[in-house]
Design an enzyme around this catalytic site. Sequence first.
Site, mmCIF file in Angstrom:
data_model
loop_
_atom_site.group_PDB
_atom_site.id
_atom_site.type_symbol
_atom_site.label_atom_id
_atom_site.label_comp_id
_atom_site.label_asym_id
_atom_site.label_seq_id
_atom_site.Cartn_x
_atom_site.Cartn_y
_atom_site.Cartn_z
ATOM 1 N N THR A 15 -35.506 -24.448 42.896
ATOM 2 C CA THR A 15 -36.405 -25.382 43.751
ATOM 3 C C THR A 15 -36.358 -24.888 45.058
ATOM 4 O O THR A 15 -37.687 -25.349 45.774
ATOM 5 C CB THR A 15 -35.505 -26.485 43.602
ATOM 6 O OG1 THR A 15 -35.320 -26.912 42.422
ATOM 7 C CG2 THR A 15 -35.771 -27.845 44.394
ATOM 8 N N THR A 93 -30.468 -24.191 41.106
ATOM 9 C CA THR A 93 -28.894 -24.487 40.699
ATOM 10 C C THR A 93 -28.588 -24.820 39.308
ATOM 11 O O THR A 93 -27.216 -24.792 39.081
ATOM 12 C CB THR A 93 -28.745 -25.846 41.603
ATOM 13 O OG1 THR A 93 -29.596 -27.118 41.034
ATOM 14 C CG2 THR A 93 -29.135 -25.539 43.134
HETATM 15 N N1 ASP Z 1 -34.557 -26.550 37.548
HETATM 16 C C1 ASP Z 1 -34.226 -25.816 38.863
HETATM 17 C C2 ASP Z 1 -33.605 -24.484 38.727
HETATM 18 O O1 ASP Z 1 -32.308 -24.596 38.417
HETATM 19 C C3 ASP Z 1 -33.117 -26.962 39.447
HETATM 20 C C4 ASP Z 1 -32.832 -26.265 41.118
HETATM 21 O O2 ASP Z 1 -33.049 -25.269 41.539
HETATM 22 O O3 ASP Z 1 -32.158 -27.006 41.480
HETATM 23 O O4 ASP Z 1 -34.280 -23.519 38.807
#
Ligand code: ASP
Length: 348
Positions: A15, A93
């Site tokens: 993200t 994440t």
């Molecule tokens: N779906 C995203 C990922 O893990 C969520 C994030 O980056 O917080 O790439």
Amino acid sequence: MGERPRVLLLHTGGTLGMRRRADGSYAPEAGALAEALAGLPELARAPLPQLDLVEFEPLLDSSDMRPADWQHIADALAERLPHVAGAVVVHGTDTMAYTASALSFLLAGLDRPVVLTGAQIPLVEVRSDARENLVTALLLASDARLREVAVYMSGRLLRGNRCTKVSSAGFDAFDSPNLPALAEVGVDVRWRDALLRPAAAPPLRALRLRSVPVVALRLFPGITGATLRQVLRDPVRGLVLETYGAGNAPTRDDDLLAAIEEATARGVVIVNVTQCLRGTVRMDSYAAGRGLLAAGVVSGGDMTAEAALTKLTVLLSQPLEPPEVARRMAVDLAGERSDDAAAAGAVA
Ligand code: ASP
């Protein structure tokens, strides 16, 4: 004033560097992070380090990460780390705890910081948590005190192989349930020096991953031996079994334990971790745990499921016999598990 240290900024996706698409969803976009950084000139001067930005192709939502991607990241770090003070890995994440754990086992001879960070809202958005996460991660990655793989989000630096994602929407997305934070970041950075790992013996190198069939399974009331046999069918070589409480499994169904015993007898390494967020596995505490012990299951102690799965994958990729893999699963290799005495007084 001396020259600013150099830090590698490895952008793998997530993200933090995403942009909103026409349909309203976020997706990674090549060049978006470099563009956003160019719009933040304050990030290009002291006290921040000089940046070597390397962007992976393709950038991934971390839900798409596979073991081959862990290898790709580990190889990039092993190649470039000797030339910089440390590295920040920008990563989604969702599976950050898996990648951080995998890197802690893959990078042998690590003697400098590797800090994974991400964000819940992209850097280009006004209310983003990305700027603080990135700035602090860059500062921590140029601090020679840190000689291990860590995760930085929202004011806390956590050991990479101890953390787990606990919130899908909060900025404090991660927790390290069985080990306090390595550092708390507020007005000052408060390090817990006693927890920091010593530098590993050089040379730095990335171990090789092979494609080994490893599975994870969360026990649930009503699970049968037949289901377990399906899961454990050849060519599966390792299982992380998420059990109840202190490492317990049902005992009323003899066939369940029989399925486990058949697999361990074939050389499948089965590791017991608890479904509880905090605490450790003690297979000798209850009859319900002793059955697993007798069936040849190894205690995962207070490892997270992410640490257990990645450790098993790395160990099974090495030229080791199953009993040696089982022995290493039961001991601490990279700060991922407490010894039993420490675990007994589990961290609040
Ligand atoms: N779906 C995203 C990922 O893990 C969520 C994030 O980056 O917080 O790439």
